[in-house]
Write an enzyme that holds these catalytic residues in place. Structure first.
Site, PDB file in Angstrom:
ATOM      1  N   ASN A  70       0.874  -1.178   0.000  1.00  0.00           N
ATOM      2  CA  ASN A  70       0.000   0.000   0.000  1.00  0.00           C
ATOM      3  C   ASN A  70       0.910   1.226   0.000  1.00  0.00           C
ATOM      4  O   ASN A  70       1.538   1.553   1.009  1.00  0.00           O
ATOM      5  CB  ASN A  70      -0.883  -0.037   1.249  1.00  0.00           C
ATOM      6  CG  ASN A  70      -1.859   1.128   1.302  1.00  0.00           C
ATOM      7  OD1 ASN A  70      -1.763   2.058   0.499  1.00  0.00           O
ATOM      8  ND2 ASN A  70      -2.770   1.088   2.245  1.00  0.00           N
TER       9      ASN A  70
ATOM     10  N   ARG B 115      -2.682  -1.992  -3.442  1.00  0.00           N
ATOM     11  CA  ARG B 115      -3.856  -1.129  -3.328  1.00  0.00           C
ATOM     12  C   ARG B 115      -3.682   0.001  -4.337  1.00  0.00           C
ATOM     13  O   ARG B 115      -2.672   0.715  -4.303  1.00  0.00           O
ATOM     14  CB  ARG B 115      -3.936  -0.559  -1.919  1.00  0.00           C
ATOM     15  CG  ARG B 115      -5.046   0.419  -1.780  1.00  0.00           C
ATOM     16  CD  ARG B 115      -5.125   0.963  -0.384  1.00  0.00           C
ATOM     17  NE  ARG B 115      -6.202   1.931  -0.341  1.00  0.00           N
ATOM     18  CZ  ARG B 115      -6.116   3.106   0.249  1.00  0.00           C
ATOM     19  NH1 ARG B 115      -5.014   3.458   0.879  1.00  0.00           N
ATOM     20  NH2 ARG B 115      -7.132   3.918   0.242  1.00  0.00           N
TER      21      ARG B 115
ATOM     22  N   HIS C   1     -12.845   3.204  -0.451  1.00  0.00           N
ATOM     23  CA  HIS C   1     -12.912   2.191   0.618  1.00  0.00           C
ATOM     24  C   HIS C   1     -13.635   0.929   0.150  1.00  0.00           C
ATOM     25  O   HIS C   1     -14.217   0.216   0.958  1.00  0.00           O
ATOM     26  CB  HIS C   1     -13.663   2.721   1.865  1.00  0.00           C
ATOM     27  CG  HIS C   1     -12.936   3.760   2.646  1.00  0.00           C
ATOM     28  ND1 HIS C   1     -13.586   4.814   3.244  1.00  0.00           N
ATOM     29  CD2 HIS C   1     -11.627   3.908   2.953  1.00  0.00           C
ATOM     30  CE1 HIS C   1     -12.708   5.580   3.878  1.00  0.00           C
ATOM     31  NE2 HIS C   1     -11.505   5.041   3.706  1.00  0.00           N
TER      32      HIS C   1
ATOM     33  N   ARG D 111     -10.522  15.986   6.830  1.00  0.00           N
ATOM     34  CA  ARG D 111     -11.303  16.379   5.639  1.00  0.00           C
ATOM     35  C   ARG D 111     -12.687  16.844   6.051  1.00  0.00           C
ATOM     36  O   ARG D 111     -13.302  16.267   6.946  1.00  0.00           O
ATOM     37  CB  ARG D 111     -11.427  15.182   4.684  1.00  0.00           C
ATOM     38  CG  ARG D 111     -10.178  14.918   3.892  1.00  0.00           C
ATOM     39  CD  ARG D 111     -10.292  13.641   3.081  1.00  0.00           C
ATOM     40  NE  ARG D 111      -9.471  12.588   3.665  1.00  0.00           N
ATOM     41  CZ  ARG D 111      -9.522  11.311   3.311  1.00  0.00           C
ATOM     42  NH1 ARG D 111     -10.337  10.912   2.374  1.00  0.00           N
ATOM     43  NH2 ARG D 111      -8.734  10.429   3.888  1.00  0.00           N
TER      44      ARG D 111
ATOM     45  N   ILE E 232     -12.481   4.074  14.397  1.00  0.00           N
ATOM     46  CA  ILE E 232     -13.526   4.703  15.211  1.00  0.00           C
ATOM     47  C   ILE E 232     -14.737   3.772  15.325  1.00  0.00           C
ATOM     48  O   ILE E 232     -15.256   3.532  16.418  1.00  0.00           O
ATOM     49  CB  ILE E 232     -13.950   6.060  14.597  1.00  0.00           C
ATOM     50  CG1 ILE E 232     -12.760   7.020  14.549  1.00  0.00           C
ATOM     51  CG2 ILE E 232     -15.107   6.672  15.383  1.00  0.00           C
ATOM     52  CD1 ILE E 232     -13.019   8.312  13.767  1.00  0.00           C
TER      53      ILE E 232
ATOM     54  N   GLU F 189      -8.540  -4.836   5.220  1.00  0.00           N
ATOM     55  CA  GLU F 189      -8.365  -4.551   3.797  1.00  0.00           C
ATOM     56  C   GLU F 189      -7.169  -5.292   3.204  1.00  0.00           C
ATOM     57  O   GLU F 189      -7.219  -5.765   2.079  1.00  0.00           O
ATOM     58  CB  GLU F 189      -8.200  -3.036   3.591  1.00  0.00           C
ATOM     59  CG  GLU F 189      -9.487  -2.291   3.879  1.00  0.00           C
ATOM     60  CD  GLU F 189      -9.303  -0.783   3.940  1.00  0.00           C
ATOM     61  OE1 GLU F 189      -8.808  -0.303   4.982  1.00  0.00           O
ATOM     62  OE2 GLU F 189      -9.629  -0.104   2.977  1.00  0.00           O
TER      63      GLU F 189
HETATM   64  P1  AMP Z   1      -8.013   4.028  11.250  1.00  0.00           P
HETATM   65  O1  AMP Z   1      -7.730   5.055  10.180  1.00  0.00           O
HETATM   66  O2  AMP Z   1      -9.015   2.996  10.825  1.00  0.00           O
HETATM   67  O3  AMP Z   1      -6.758   3.430  11.833  1.00  0.00           O
HETATM   68  O4  AMP Z   1      -8.719   4.807  12.456  1.00  0.00           O
HETATM   69  C1  AMP Z   1      -8.067   5.841  13.149  1.00  0.00           C
HETATM   70  C2  AMP Z   1      -9.060   6.529  14.062  1.00  0.00           C
HETATM   71  O5  AMP Z   1      -9.610   5.583  14.993  1.00  0.00           O
HETATM   72  C3  AMP Z   1      -8.424   7.630  14.905  1.00  0.00           C
HETATM   73  O6  AMP Z   1      -9.264   8.772  14.909  1.00  0.00           O
HETATM   74  C4  AMP Z   1      -8.361   7.011  16.284  1.00  0.00           C
HETATM   75  O7  AMP Z   1      -8.379   7.959  17.321  1.00  0.00           O
HETATM   76  C5  AMP Z   1      -9.643   6.206  16.273  1.00  0.00           C
HETATM   77  N1  AMP Z   1      -9.666   5.253  17.384  1.00  0.00           N
HETATM   78  C6  AMP Z   1      -8.893   4.175  17.579  1.00  0.00           C
HETATM   79  N2  AMP Z   1      -9.175   3.607  18.781  1.00  0.00           N
HETATM   80  C7  AMP Z   1     -10.152   4.373  19.350  1.00  0.00           C
HETATM   81  C8  AMP Z   1     -10.871   4.337  20.577  1.00  0.00           C
HETATM   82  N3  AMP Z   1     -10.650   3.392  21.489  1.00  0.00           N
HETATM   83  N4  AMP Z   1     -11.803   5.286  20.806  1.00  0.00           N
HETATM   84  C9  AMP Z   1     -12.043   6.261  19.910  1.00  0.00           C
HETATM   85  N5  AMP Z   1     -11.403   6.350  18.733  1.00  0.00           N
HETATM   86  C10 AMP Z   1     -10.458   5.420  18.456  1.00  0.00           C
END
Ligand code: AMP
Length: 398
Positions: free
Chosen positions: A9, A86, A175, A236, A326, A380
């Protein structure tokens, strides 16, 4: 020695690799960051050593460093049997993953005008990999491909037709690997056939998008011509009034500033003034930081509106599914979002929502919810490995 599949990626200044066996178990992963900068480095997941990269090192050197490290660990003794890349934009050309050959490379080049920040760097990764592993089958897996089933009334913007005909201005959606994985995982968990499973899939990470999937096919999605449209994201803006462009121009903001504003300075970061990281925002909000609390509210309200909007594309709903950093981890975001949707009949079980993860419980709806609500971790890289292996084995080309 077991055969391996390598997943790559390639971002503008980063490169991620993951190594799978042919049963799709992940064996190792590595990451190079800040490529091209003075503090570039690479590392393998689970090791403490960081592998320095020269300031002028490009993606090829970063890839070579990671491959050398995998070899030094004894994890990669032979060339992989397939390599999956990717690729962000496949335009209207690619409805599925494709074995990379010269015509496919040219077609990815042609799609670059639609994703100038992404496709060129994806091509750099492909070229670097070709040089390192000549003769190994490489497969491009497109973020947009899954959404090529959108009906025209969902993908066309209300703009003059020539913009679509001449320049390809339409909704593409992104996505796709994650949303298609949500559809197949939901079908598996609910013991249904994927062809008859209909879901709303909310991928909430640093980038966020939501997709309506009817009988296994994407029929509406929140990201558009670019990954800027739709939900509020880390940096964004998501949807804004297009009249903003005129207004900001009248304030002396040029196109470059506008790009930075909407892509890098907005979203959760812009609203909170503090961070794009949802976990940190939740902590700040708990400490009474009002702008962070508002950022979470805006995020959840926009998401709820989109969940309701996605229902317009469905005739049944097997589940609303949350995924991404999230979606998988924030009980607060899920509960604040669902609080807006009682009229629709979606309702959470507070305890299951809070305890999700602890007991590997994936269903979090309450007994009186009209629809199931699931949390499913996305994967992914595994989807890319799987597609690469299937296509390399079949030798099928686009
Ligand atoms: P990703 O791009 O899928 O890795 O997601 C990143 C986002 O997930 C960031 O905004 C992190 O703060 C959020 N995130 C990861 N763990 C938690 C958690 N326990 N509570 C709230 N947000 C989280």
């Amino acid at each position: 020695m077991e055969a391996m599949v390598l997943v790559i990626n390639c971002g503008s200044s980063s490169l991620k690799v993951a190594l799978f066996d042919t049963s799709l178990n992940k064996l190792a992963a590595g990451l190079a960051e800040r490529i091209g900068g003075p503090d570039a480095f690479a590392s393998l997941t689970g090791t403490r050593d960081t592998l320095p990269l020269a300031t002028n090192a490009g993606h090829k050197e970063a890839l070579q460093t990671l491959i050398d490290a995998l070899r030094a660990q004894g994890l990669l003794r032979e060339a992989p049997v397939a390599i999956g890349h990717r690729v962000v934009h496949g335009g209207e050309t690619f409805r599925e993953a494709a074995l990379i050959n010269n015509p496919v490379l040219s077609a990815i080049h042609e799609c670059a005008s639609l994703a100038p920040l992404h496709n060129p760097v994806n091509l750099v990764g492909i070229e670097a990999t070709r040089e390192l592993f000549p003769g190994v089958s490489q497969v491009a897996v497109f973020d947009t491909a899954f959404h090529q089933t959108l009906p025209d009334y969902a993908y066309r913007y209300a703009l003059p037709e020539r913009l679509y005909k001449d320049w390809g201005v339409r909704r593409y959606g992104f996505h796709g690997t994650s949303h298609s994985f949500m559809a197949s995982e939901t079908a598996r968990l609910l013991n249904q056939s994927p062809e008859t499973t209909s879901i709303i899939s909310a991928h909430l990470g640093n980038g966020c998008s939501i997709t309506a999937i009817r009988d296994g096919a994407s029929v509406d999605t929140s990201m558009g011509l670019t990954p800027l449209e739709g939900l509020v994201m880390g940096t964004r803006s998501g949807d804004i009034d297009p009249g903003l462009f005129d207004f900001l121009r009248s304030k002396g903001i040029n196109a470059e500033d506008l790009h930075r504003l909407l892509n890098h300075d907005s979203g959760l970061l812009g609203l909170s003034g503090e961070t794009n990281d949802m976990r940190s925002l939740c902590e700040l909000a708990e400490q009474g930081h009002e702008a962070s609390a508002l950022a979470i509210e805006v995020f959840c309200f926009r998401l709820a509106r989109y969940i309701a909007a996605m229902m317009a594309s469905l005739t049944r709903l097997d589940a609303l599914v949350f995924t991404g950093g999230i979606g998988e981890n924030s009980a607060l975001v899920r509960s604040k979002t669902l609080a807006h949707l009682s009229l629709v009949g979606l309702s959470l079980d507070a305890e299951r929502n809070r305890d999700h993860g602890k007991q590997r419980e994936y269903r979090i709806e309450s007994g009186d919810s009209r629809f199931r609500i699931l949390v499913i971790p996305t994967n992914e890289e595994r989807v890319i490995a799987s597609e690469a292996l299937t296509i390399a084995r079949s030798g099928a080309s686009h």
